[in-house]
Design a protein around this motif. Structure first.
Motif, mmCIF file in Angstrom:
data_model
loop_
_atom_site.group_PDB
_atom_site.id
_atom_site.type_symbol
_atom_site.label_atom_id
_atom_site.label_comp_id
_atom_site.label_asym_id
_atom_site.label_seq_id
_atom_site.Cartn_x
_atom_site.Cartn_y
_atom_site.Cartn_z
ATOM 1 N N ASN A 217 12.026 -25.005 -8.782
ATOM 2 C CA ASN A 217 12.009 -24.259 -10.217
ATOM 3 C C ASN A 217 13.488 -24.170 -10.996
ATOM 4 O O ASN A 217 13.274 -24.336 -12.215
ATOM 5 N N PHE A 218 14.542 -24.432 -10.103
ATOM 6 C CA PHE A 218 15.674 -24.484 -10.964
ATOM 7 C C PHE A 218 15.829 -25.780 -11.621
ATOM 8 O O PHE A 218 15.938 -25.935 -12.840
ATOM 9 N N THR A 219 15.152 -26.966 -10.955
ATOM 10 C CA THR A 219 15.123 -28.285 -11.697
ATOM 11 C C THR A 219 14.264 -28.359 -12.835
ATOM 12 O O THR A 219 14.482 -28.865 -13.938
ATOM 13 N N ALA A 220 13.086 -27.296 -12.866
ATOM 14 C CA ALA A 220 12.365 -27.258 -13.833
ATOM 15 C C ALA A 220 12.872 -26.602 -15.043
ATOM 16 O O ALA A 220 13.008 -27.254 -16.273
ATOM 17 N N TRP A 221 13.869 -25.890 -14.834
ATOM 18 C CA TRP A 221 14.428 -25.097 -15.991
ATOM 19 C C TRP A 221 15.356 -26.005 -16.615
ATOM 20 O O TRP A 221 15.673 -26.199 -17.800
ATOM 21 N N LYS A 222 16.289 -26.720 -15.923
ATOM 22 C CA LYS A 222 17.125 -27.614 -16.357
ATOM 23 C C LYS A 222 16.385 -28.753 -17.007
ATOM 24 O O LYS A 222 16.921 -29.161 -18.047
ATOM 25 N N MET A 223 15.314 -29.349 -16.899
ATOM 26 C CA MET A 223 14.570 -30.338 -17.441
ATOM 27 C C MET A 223 13.634 -29.523 -18.725
ATOM 28 O O MET A 223 13.707 -30.342 -19.719
ATOM 29 N N GLU A 224 13.217 -28.521 -18.850
ATOM 30 C CA GLU A 224 12.399 -27.989 -19.715
ATOM 31 C C GLU A 224 13.097 -27.066 -20.725
ATOM 32 O O GLU A 224 12.471 -26.797 -21.831
ATOM 33 N N GLY A 225 14.172 -26.472 -19.995
ATOM 34 C CA GLY A 225 14.866 -25.606 -21.092
ATOM 35 C C GLY A 225 14.118 -24.139 -21.409
ATOM 36 O O GLY A 225 13.438 -23.499 -20.832
ATOM 37 N N GLU A 226 13.980 -24.045 -22.867
ATOM 38 C CA GLU A 226 13.301 -23.029 -23.418
ATOM 39 C C GLU A 226 11.659 -23.074 -23.358
ATOM 40 O O GLU A 226 10.877 -22.000 -23.747
ATOM 41 N N SER A 227 11.118 -24.252 -22.800
ATOM 42 C CA SER A 227 9.894 -24.296 -22.329
ATOM 43 C C SER A 227 9.567 -24.312 -20.863
ATOM 44 O O SER A 227 8.541 -24.547 -20.267
ATOM 45 N N TYR A 228 10.373 -23.521 -20.283
ATOM 46 C CA TYR A 228 10.315 -23.502 -18.857
ATOM 47 C C TYR A 228 9.167 -22.751 -18.162
ATOM 48 O O TYR A 228 8.750 -21.731 -18.777
ATOM 49 N N GLU A 229 8.628 -23.525 -17.407
ATOM 50 C CA GLU A 229 7.527 -22.910 -16.577
ATOM 51 C C GLU A 229 7.844 -22.922 -15.080
ATOM 52 O O GLU A 229 7.961 -24.080 -14.514
ATOM 53 N N PRO A 230 7.724 -21.968 -14.188
ATOM 54 C CA PRO A 230 8.095 -22.120 -12.722
ATOM 55 C C PRO A 230 6.943 -22.822 -12.172
ATOM 56 O O PRO A 230 5.990 -22.773 -12.329
#
Length: 238
Positions: A217-230
């Motif tokens: 999930n953390f890696t997804a936030w780093k990659m997606e930023g303001e489009s983050y989806e867990p």
């Protein structure tokens, strides 16, 4: 543990004093300092008291061998760094102007996850202000974020990403780090507004399955930023 004579020598060397200068600073003869350093003589109580009075930041360490940063420190610069909070906010969201610190002074984002509670996530933004006496200045983001949430916790993370992007610091999203911290150290952070950098541990992904999913999930936030989806919700981490 170092002897009193060894500790006094370290203080003198760190303060860049000759034996004669050191003696004058505390009001004792140079030969007394020579006897302590060269012959390992145990300094008299009044000499120790004078050293502690002249350099009170070392007094606790001089007597006990321990430190209690940022006020009671060791002259040994190899000891650990303390992250000290000087700005505290509950949330950074788009359009927010809650911080005194300029965005160009932001240095690194570190997320802190409690080792026993998958729902508690905090963040520290280290500043680029030079480290002073083993202390790094930080901004603390204290509530509402959650790597496992598909609701408000996720939205707080998206808000943080949007805030960094709007401030021209999108680079901090991709360079952010996730650390694991024991509950006692988290409590110390809340109580004293500071935490030893060594208390923030890189997660051992082989230790628990929930840690692997959390890191995904953390890696997804780093990659997606303001489009983050867990990729995983809290139910998946049970």
């Amino acid at each position: 543990m170092s002897t009193l004579s060894e500790k006094m020598r370290l203080i003198r060397e760190v303060e860049s004093k000759s034996r004669e200068e050191f003696g004058k600073e505390i009001g004792v003869p140079k030969r007394t300092i020579e006897g302590i350093e060269n012959e390992g003589r145990v300094p008299r109580g009044d000499v120790v008291e004078k050293v502690a009075a002249r350099w009170p930041r070392y007094a606790f360490w001089l007597i006990t061998g321990n430190t209690d940063l940022p006020f009671h420190m060791s002259p040994d610069r190899s000891t650990g760094t303390v992250l000290r909070v000087f700005e505290n906010v509950s949330n950074l969201h788009p359009g927010s102007d809650d911080l005194m610190t300029r965005p160009e002074w932001f240095g690194k984002v570190q997320f802190i996850q409690r080792s026993d509670e998958k729902n508690d996530l905090y963040a520290l933004i280290e500043t680029i202000q030079p480290e002073l006496m083993g202390i790094k200045q930080c901004i603390f983001i204290g509530s509402g974020m959650n790597l496992c949430s598909d609701g408000s916790g996720k939205n707080r993370l998206k808000d943080l990403a949007s805030y960094l992007i709007q401030k021209g610091r999108a680079d901090l999203i991709k360079t952010s780090e996730l650390k694991i911290c024991l509950p006692g150290d988290i409590n110390t952070l809340f109580e004293t507004k500071q935490i030893e950098e060594s208390a923030l541990q890189v997660p051992d992904l082989g230790k628990a399955e929930w840690l692997k999913k959390l890191y995904t999930n953390f890696t997804a936030w780093k990659m997606e930023g303001e489009s983050y989806e867990p990729k995983f919700t809290w139910q998946d981490l049970k």
